[in-house]
Write a protein that holds these residues in place. Structure first.
Motif, PDB file in Angstrom:
ATOM      1  N   LEU A 178       0.840  -1.200   0.000  1.00 12.68           N
ATOM      2  CA  LEU A 178       0.000   0.000   0.000  1.00 12.68           C
ATOM      3  C   LEU A 178       0.873   1.248   0.000  1.00 12.68           C
ATOM      4  CD1 LEU A 178      -2.785   1.463   0.534  1.00 12.68           C
ATOM      5  CD2 LEU A 178      -2.026   1.513   2.895  1.00 12.68           C
ATOM      6  N   MET A 179       1.870   1.275   0.882  1.00 13.78           N
ATOM      7  CA  MET A 179       2.764   2.435   0.946  1.00 13.78           C
ATOM      8  C   MET A 179       3.449   2.647  -0.406  1.00 13.78           C
ATOM      9  SD  MET A 179       2.714   3.874   3.945  1.00 13.78           S
ATOM     10  CE  MET A 179       4.252   4.737   4.253  1.00 13.78           C
ATOM     11  N   ARG A 180       3.917   1.554  -0.988  1.00 11.27           N
ATOM     12  CA  ARG A 180       4.630   1.698  -2.262  1.00 11.27           C
ATOM     13  C   ARG A 180       3.684   2.157  -3.365  1.00 11.27           C
ATOM     14  NH1 ARG A 180       8.119  -2.044  -4.812  1.00 11.27           N
ATOM     15  NH2 ARG A 180       7.117  -3.940  -4.053  1.00 11.27           N
ATOM     16  N   LEU A 182       1.347   4.101  -3.040  1.00 18.61           N
ATOM     17  CA  LEU A 182       1.126   5.533  -2.857  1.00 18.61           C
ATOM     18  C   LEU A 182       2.409   6.321  -3.108  1.00 18.61           C
ATOM     19  CD1 LEU A 182      -1.116   5.470   0.333  1.00 18.61           C
ATOM     20  CD2 LEU A 182      -1.826   6.119  -1.960  1.00 18.61           C
ATOM     21  N   GLY A 183       3.435   5.622  -3.562  1.00 17.53           N
ATOM     22  CA  GLY A 183       4.668   6.308  -3.958  1.00 17.53           C
ATOM     23  C   GLY A 183       5.662   6.511  -2.836  1.00 17.53           C
ATOM     24  N   ALA A 184       5.549   5.732  -1.742  1.00 16.85           N
ATOM     25  CA  ALA A 184       6.453   5.939  -0.612  1.00 16.85           C
ATOM     26  C   ALA A 184       7.861   5.454  -0.931  1.00 16.85           C
ATOM     27  CB  ALA A 184       5.923   5.197   0.607  1.00 16.85           C
ATOM     28  N   GLN A 188      10.417   6.550   3.921  1.00 13.21           N
ATOM     29  CA  GLN A 188       9.060   6.888   4.370  1.00 13.21           C
ATOM     30  C   GLN A 188       8.343   5.645   4.883  1.00 13.21           C
ATOM     31  OE1 GLN A 188       7.851   8.753   0.648  1.00 13.21           O
ATOM     32  NE2 GLN A 188       7.515  10.675   1.756  1.00 13.21           N
ATOM     33  N   LYS A 192       6.934   5.925   8.572  1.00 13.75           N
ATOM     34  CA  LYS A 192       5.475   6.042   8.661  1.00 13.75           C
ATOM     35  C   LYS A 192       4.777   4.702   8.829  1.00 13.75           C
ATOM     36  CE  LYS A 192       5.376  10.342   6.126  1.00 13.75           C
ATOM     37  NZ  LYS A 192       5.331  11.233   7.290  1.00 13.75           N
ATOM     38  N   LEU A 193       5.462   3.612   8.533  1.00 13.12           N
ATOM     39  CA  LEU A 193       4.819   2.312   8.712  1.00 13.12           C
ATOM     40  C   LEU A 193       5.569   1.445   9.727  1.00 13.12           C
ATOM     41  CD1 LEU A 193       2.858   0.043   8.026  1.00 13.12           C
ATOM     42  CD2 LEU A 193       4.300  -0.534   6.081  1.00 13.12           C
ATOM     43  N   PRO A 196       5.781   2.936  13.616  1.00 15.39           N
ATOM     44  CA  PRO A 196       4.539   2.855  14.399  1.00 15.39           C
ATOM     45  C   PRO A 196       3.979   1.438  14.503  1.00 15.39           C
ATOM     46  CG  PRO A 196       4.185   4.080  12.351  1.00 15.39           C
ATOM     47  CD  PRO A 196       5.648   3.873  12.490  1.00 15.39           C
TER      48      PRO A 196
END
Ligand SMILES: Nc1ncnc2c1ncn2[C@@H]1O[C@H](COP(=O)(O)OP(=O)(O)OP(=O)(O)O)[C@@H](O)[C@H]1O
Ligand SMILES: [Mg+2]
Lengths: 276, 279
Positions: A178-180, A182-184, A188, A192-193, A196
Motif C-alpha cells: 500500500l505504501m509503495r 502511494l509512492g512511498a 518513508q 510512517k509504517l 509505528p
C-alpha cells in the motif's frame, strides 16, 4: 454525486460516567479493599505466630521487627541511599538498553541481509542468562555503579533488539505494498509504517525489560557492590538480619511496581488509538 | 528493470490508440517458489483498457488477478511483456498516475481517518495543513466528515472501505485499480457502495479496472467485463455491458433483461474451468 448512505451521527464521546462505568469503578474499589484485607490478614497471622512462638522470628522475621527496622533505616537515610542507588543504575541501564536495542532492532529492518546473519547470535545471546556475565563485567568496570548499569544495559538491549526486529518483520506485506502504491520511498515506509507498527512490540519489550534490568542489577550487587538494595539484602542476609532483608525486598517490590506504572502510563499515552 | 519491459507513452497523434488508457501486451509472470520451482501464474494477458471506461476482471480464485494489478502499478515486474500507459510522463514512476485500492482496506490503526486518508498527499511532500484541508474536503463530500478525528476501529466495514477509496482518490490519479473492494461487506452495504463508487468515479472521469468474484456486481457496474481462465491465466472472453452507464444506476442495471443473459454466459465461462479444476 449522490451519497446514498446518510451520514451517521457524530462519534463524539461525552465524558459523563454511565451507570456501567460507575459500577466498574465500584468493583475496582471493592477489589482493592479485598487486597488490603488479604495483606492485613497475613501480617496479623504472622505477628500472632511470632508472639505465640509458632514462628521463629530469627528465621522468618516479624512484621513488627520489619516495621522497626524500616523506620530505623529511613531515619538513618540508608534506605533512601540504597534505593536511589538501585533505581539510578536500573533506570539508566534499562532506558539505555531498551531504547538503543529497539533502535537497532528497527534498523535491522533496513538491512535484511545483516538481520539474517545476526539472527542466530541474537537468539543465542537472548537465551544466555545475562547475570553469568557479571563477574567479567565487574572485572572490566569495577564494583561501582557503572558495572550495574552495564549489566542492566546488556540484559535489556538484547531483548529489545530481538523484539523490535521480530516485530518489524511481521508487518503485513500488503501494508508495505500500500505504501509503495502511494509512492512511498524506503525511508518513508520506515518512519510512517515500520516504526509505528512495531511500537506495540517495543512497548512489550520495555515491560519485560523492567524485570530483566532489576534481575541484572540486583545480581550484580550481590556479587560485588558497596551500596544499593541488592547490597543491603545480601549483607543483612549474611548477618541473619531477616527483618532488614524483608525491608530490602519490599523496597525492591515498590521500585518494580513504580517502574511498571511509568511504562503503562507511557503505553496508554502512545496507544490512545487502540482504546477507541 | 527487465529489458523486455518497456513503459512508453503513446503519441497523442495516433487517433485510434488515443482511446486506450492502459495497453497490456503479452504480459507474462512466472514466480519462483521457495523450492526453486517455477510457477507460471500469468501466461499471456493482452488487454486494452479504454480511456474513462469501467472494466471488470472476473476469474477463478487464485488465477493471478491481484498479480496483474501488482504488475500494472509496478509493485512487481512482469517476466515478459509490455505495459503502455497513454499519459505516461517519462520522469514519473508508473504508479503515480495509478490509484490502487488493495484487496483489504488496510487503514493504519494508529492514524485517525483524516491522517489515513491524507497518507498519499503526505508522502508526496504536501504540508500538513494542505493535506488536512483536502482530506476534510473529501471526507465531508463522501459522508465521513464527522469521523475525521476517529480511529479506524470506530468505523463500520462500509465506512472503512469508503475511507480507503478516498485515500486512493485524493492524489487524483487518472486510473483506478480496485481489487475486490466490496468483498468484506454485507449485501446491502455493497449495493449502496457500488452505486456510490460508480457515480463518484464517473463524475471525475476516471478509468477504472475492478477485480471481483461477484459476476452480478461486474455486470451491474461495468462497461466491459474480461473473464480470465484458470491459472496460468489468460483473457478468455470479453463482454460489452454498459448497463450502469445506460441506467445511471447499478441497482436498476440489475433488473435489465440482459443482466441474466450475461450472467449465464459468464457463469458458463467460469463453470467450465471450475469443473476442470475439480477433476
Ligand atoms: N510472490 C509470490 N511468489 C510465489 N507465488 C506467488 C506470489 N504471489 C502470488 N503467487 C501465486 O500466484 C497465484 C495468483 O495469486 P493472485 O493473488 O494474483 O491471485 P488472485 O486471482 O488475486 O486470487 P484471489 O481471487 O484469491 O484474490 C497464487 O497461486 C499465488 O500462490
Ligand atoms: Mg486477489
Amino acid at each position: 454525486m449522490s451519497t446514498v448512505l446518510t451520514a451517521p451521527s457524530s462519534p463524539a464521546v461525552k465524558k459523563t460516567r454511565t451507570p456501567r462505568q460507575r459500577r466498574a469503578r465500584q468493583i475496582i474499589l471493592q477489589d482493592n479493599a479485598w487486597r488490603c484485607v488479604i495483606i492485613g490478614l497475613i501480617l496479623l497471622l504472622w505477628q500472632t505466630g511470632v508472639d505465640h512462638k509458632f514462628i521463629d522470628p530469627f528465621l522468618m522475621g516479624s512484621p513488627a521487627g520489619i516495621g522497626a527496622e524500616a523506620w530505623r533505616m529511613m531515619l538513618s537515610g540508608q534506605l533512601l541511599t540504597d534505593t536511589m542507588a538501585t533505581v539510578k543504575a536500573t533506570v539508566i541501564g534499562f532506558l539505555g538498553g531498551s531504547i538503543l536495542g529497539s533502535l537497532s532492532g528497527l534498523l535491522l529492518w533496513y538491512c535484511k541481509r545483516l538481520a539474517r546473519i545476526l539472527d542466530p547470535f541474537l537468539i543465542a545471546l537472548n537465551g544466555l542468562p545475562k547475570i553469568s556475565l557479571a563477574p567479567m563485567i565487574i572485572i572490566w568496570f569495577g564494583s561501582g555503579m557503572f558495572s550495574k548499569v552495564a549489566l542492566a544495559f546488556i540484559a535489556t538491549f538484547v531483548v529489545a533488539t530481538l523484539t523490535a526486529y521480530q516485530g518489524s518483520h511481521q508487518i503485513d506485506q500488503s501494508l508495505v505494498n500500500l505504501m509503495r502504491s502511494l509512492g512511498a520511498k524506503q525511508q518513508q515506509i520506515f518512519t510512517k509504517l515500520v516504526v509505528p507498527a512495531t511500537m506495540p512490540w517495543i512497548i512489550s519489550a520495555f515491560r519485560l525489560n523492567i524485570g530483566f534490568a532489576l534481575i541484572a542489577e540486583i545480581g550484580g550487587e550481590f556479587i560485588s557492590s558497596d551500596t544499593g538494595l541488592g547490597h543491603l539484602i545480601f549483607v543483612n542476609g549474611n548477618l541473619f538480619n531477616l527483618n532488614a532483608v524483608w525491608v530490602g525486598v519490599l523496597a525492591l517490590m515498590v521500585v518494580a511496581v513504580a517502574l511498571y506504572l511509568v511504562v503503562s502510563q507511557v503505553e496508554k499515552h502512545l496507544f490512545s488509538w487502540s482504546r477507541q | 528493470m527487465n529489458a523486455a519491459v518497456r513503459t512508453a507513452a503513446i503519441s497523442d497523434t495516433e487517433p485510434y490508440k488515443q482511446e486506450v488508457a492502459i495497453s497490456l501486451k503479452h504480459l507474462r509472470k512466472t514466480f519462483e517458489d521457495e523450492d526453486g520451482n517455477l510457477v507460471e501464474v500469468i501466461r499471456d494477458i493482452t488487454l486494452d483498457v479504454r480511456e474513462k471506461e469501467f472494466i471488470s476482471i472476473v476469474g477463478p480464485s487464485g488465477c493471478g488477478k491481484t498479480t496483474m494489478f501488482n504488475i500494472i502499478s509496478s509493485l512487481i515486474e512482469p517476466s515478459d511483456g509490455e505495459i503502455i500507459l497513454r499519459k505516461w510522463r517519462p520522469k514519473e514512476r508508473r504508479g503515480s498516475q495509478i490509484g490502487y485500492m488493495l484487496q483489504r482496506d488496510l487503514l493504519f490503526p494508529w492514524r485517525t481517518i483524516l491522517d489515513n486518508v491524507s497518507l498519499g498527499l503526505e508522502l508526496s511532500g504536501a504540508s500538513k495543513a494542505e493535506c488536512h484541508d483536502k482530506a476534510y474536503d473529501y471526507l465531508s463530500r463522501y459522508g465521513l466528515g464527522d469521523f475525521a478525528k476517529a480511529y479506524p476501529s470506530a468505523l463500520s466495514g462500509g465506512m472503512r472501505q469508503r475511507a480507503a477509496l478516498i485515500r486512493t482518490l485524493i492524489t487524483d490519479p487518472d486510473i483506478i485499480l480496485l481489487d475486490e473492494p466490496f468483498s468484506a461487506l454485507d449485501y446491502q452495504t455493497r449495493l449502496v457502495l457500488e452505486d456510490e463508487i460508480v457515480s463518484i468515479l464517473r463524475e471525475f472521469g476516471k478509468t477504472v479496472v475492478l477485480i471481483t468474484h461477484d459476476i452480478g456486481e461486474a455486470i451491474a457496474m461495468s462497461d466491459r467485463i474480461a473473464v480470465m481462465t484458470q491459472r496460468p491465466t489468460m483473457v478468455k472472453n470479453l463482454y460489452d455491458v454498459g448497463l450502469a452507464r445506460q441506467y445511471g444506476s447499478c441497482i436498476k442495471a440489475r433488473s435489465d433483461a440482459r443482466y441474466q443473459t450475461l450472467f449465464d454466459e459468464i457463469w458458463a465461462d467460469l463453470d467450465i474451468q471450475l469443473g476442470a479444476h475439480r477433476s
